[in-house]
Design an enzyme around this catalytic site. Sequence first.
Site, PDB file in Angstrom:
ATOM      1  N   ARG A 119      -7.387  -4.957   0.250  1.00  0.00           N
ATOM      2  CA  ARG A 119      -7.209  -4.244  -1.001  1.00  0.00           C
ATOM      3  C   ARG A 119      -5.792  -3.713  -1.197  1.00  0.00           C
ATOM      4  O   ARG A 119      -5.160  -3.974  -2.215  1.00  0.00           O
ATOM      5  CB  ARG A 119      -8.144  -3.029  -1.052  1.00  0.00           C
ATOM      6  CG  ARG A 119      -9.295  -3.140  -1.969  1.00  0.00           C
ATOM      7  CD  ARG A 119     -10.348  -2.175  -1.516  1.00  0.00           C
ATOM      8  NE  ARG A 119     -10.615  -2.401  -0.105  1.00  0.00           N
ATOM      9  CZ  ARG A 119     -11.335  -3.409   0.335  1.00  0.00           C
ATOM     10  NH1 ARG A 119     -11.868  -4.246  -0.484  1.00  0.00           N
ATOM     11  NH2 ARG A 119     -11.521  -3.586   1.631  1.00  0.00           N
ATOM     12  N   THR A 120      -5.312  -2.971  -0.228  1.00  0.00           N
ATOM     13  CA  THR A 120      -4.051  -2.265  -0.450  1.00  0.00           C
ATOM     14  C   THR A 120      -2.899  -3.250  -0.670  1.00  0.00           C
ATOM     15  O   THR A 120      -2.096  -3.096  -1.592  1.00  0.00           O
ATOM     16  CB  THR A 120      -3.745  -1.325   0.730  1.00  0.00           C
ATOM     17  OG1 THR A 120      -4.885  -0.507   0.961  1.00  0.00           O
ATOM     18  CG2 THR A 120      -2.559  -0.440   0.431  1.00  0.00           C
TER      19      THR A 120
ATOM     20  N   LYS B 125       8.767  -9.275  18.366  1.00  0.00           N
ATOM     21  CA  LYS B 125       9.844  -9.460  19.357  1.00  0.00           C
ATOM     22  C   LYS B 125      10.344  -8.115  19.867  1.00  0.00           C
ATOM     23  O   LYS B 125      11.303  -8.050  20.625  1.00  0.00           O
ATOM     24  CB  LYS B 125      11.011 -10.210  18.723  1.00  0.00           C
ATOM     25  CG  LYS B 125      10.661 -11.579  18.174  1.00  0.00           C
ATOM     26  CD  LYS B 125      11.874 -12.142  17.427  1.00  0.00           C
ATOM     27  CE  LYS B 125      11.489 -13.354  16.609  1.00  0.00           C
ATOM     28  NZ  LYS B 125      12.561 -13.743  15.676  1.00  0.00           N
TER      29      LYS B 125
ATOM     30  N   ARG C 104       2.377  -0.644   5.698  1.00  0.00           N
ATOM     31  CA  ARG C 104       1.197  -0.209   6.460  1.00  0.00           C
ATOM     32  C   ARG C 104       1.478  -0.459   7.931  1.00  0.00           C
ATOM     33  O   ARG C 104       2.033  -1.504   8.298  1.00  0.00           O
ATOM     34  CB  ARG C 104      -0.053  -0.974   6.049  1.00  0.00           C
ATOM     35  CG  ARG C 104      -1.192  -0.771   7.049  1.00  0.00           C
ATOM     36  CD  ARG C 104      -2.524  -1.176   6.539  1.00  0.00           C
ATOM     37  NE  ARG C 104      -2.945  -0.298   5.463  1.00  0.00           N
ATOM     38  CZ  ARG C 104      -4.159  -0.323   4.929  1.00  0.00           C
ATOM     39  NH1 ARG C 104      -5.063  -1.157   5.378  1.00  0.00           N
ATOM     40  NH2 ARG C 104      -4.476   0.509   3.947  1.00  0.00           N
TER      41      ARG C 104
ATOM     42  N   HIS D  87      -2.796   8.106   3.704  1.00  0.00           N
ATOM     43  CA  HIS D  87      -2.925   6.921   2.853  1.00  0.00           C
ATOM     44  C   HIS D  87      -2.786   7.405   1.408  1.00  0.00           C
ATOM     45  O   HIS D  87      -3.741   7.425   0.637  1.00  0.00           O
ATOM     46  CB  HIS D  87      -4.295   6.282   3.090  1.00  0.00           C
ATOM     47  CG  HIS D  87      -4.432   4.897   2.533  1.00  0.00           C
ATOM     48  ND1 HIS D  87      -3.429   4.269   1.831  1.00  0.00           N
ATOM     49  CD2 HIS D  87      -5.458   4.021   2.591  1.00  0.00           C
ATOM     50  CE1 HIS D  87      -3.842   3.064   1.488  1.00  0.00           C
ATOM     51  NE2 HIS D  87      -5.068   2.883   1.923  1.00  0.00           N
TER      52      HIS D  87
END
Lengths: 306, 138
Positions: free
Chosen positions: A51-52, A80, A101, A129
Amino acid sequence: MRSLIDILDLSTEEIDSLIHTAIDIINYPEKYSNMCRGKKLATLFFEPSTRTRLSFEAAMYELGGNVIGFSEANSSSSAKGESVADTAKTVSCYADIIAMRHPKEGAPLVASKNATIPVINAGDGGHNHPTQTLADLLTVYREKGGFGGFTVGFCGDLKFGRTVHSLINALSRYKDINVVLISPEELMLPGYVKTDVLLKNGIPFEETTDLEAAMPKLDILYMTRVQRERFFNEEDYLRLKDSYILTPDKLKDAKDDLCIMHPLPRVNEISVAIDSDPRACYFKQVLNGKYMRMALILMLLKEAGK
Amino acid sequence: MNIDSITNGVVIDHITAGRGMKLYELLKLDGLDCCVAIIKNVQSKKMGKKDIIKIDALIPISFDVVGYVDPGATVNIIKNGVLADKKTIEMPLTLTNVIKCKNPRCITSVEQELDHVFKLSNGENNVYRCIYCESEAN
């Protein structure tokens, strides 16, 4: 450079302004369809999301902009060993705004301290959030006509549920709001949220383990998922995951204008039989999230251009 | 019990009994070559019992560290055998690299070069929180 890391980075006036912009976008989408032409949003998703990420991407496309980025840490240089700071500095050379995120709490704050473009926290572990909260706030506003004069029940995982913490933080700045906290003992709202947010702002609240007993007094029911990824111990997750399952029979004493919300994804905590109930607002939240992200992108890009 | 007075050095006085060792550790006094005395549970009219740290050298002391461990403590600078300066301490608003965040979910747990920064979130209860994850310092 202005970023959005925590919902409290926005004043209530700014949230009002974002809501009004979002509603204007809903009413006059064509007015906004070219506002970000030539601009690029970088979606840096170090953790899976449906969704986000898609909401941010859809938001930017509907504003006429473009999107670059990655959707898992393994396809970025973090695999890395690159630091969040270096990633932020690098992406600042390519894009105009970042949505990040990350599974580690505070990573977007680190990015914002090192980027030369605005950073939007799209979820950092179990912490914040804020854009989900913006989606929640627009939903509350549209369903209840404003902020105040209602009782909101938060149900499920209130310990690790970042959306719950953020929404409580946001709502605590408004008047005439009552809160009911419904959770198993092990997943109760952390003490610091109660003391530093609810008590500090004089928000009346009660705690219970009984969803059905609380139901008649609720104007808004905010359901949450017990999140497997927040547990170090699988046994604890299995024991608690089915603590609350909302089914039609549990709504028999609910108000006719109850607003049922959920940040999604759901597993089984809301029966699909509820989806056709007019009180179910969780898919409206998804749509509202896109509009609020559009409004937010516009606001941050405008401020960055000053 | 007698501890010699010092001619040039620092005396941290009025430390709440029991906090002297923590202050010793956070000020990293174990790395000093000079004579350092920690006196625990000294009788005090005002405090009942207190701890005192005497350092036999004029070294810079982090007031932030002292304020975090015990804002009631005083830092006395001794020069040529007399009290040259007496500092009363306040709780610092920010602590940088004094304590480490212990939350395994915090970004500082995986990025070693990040500063560990805590902010005073509740002065009444002496609560400091990590600026990244908001975990309480302990």
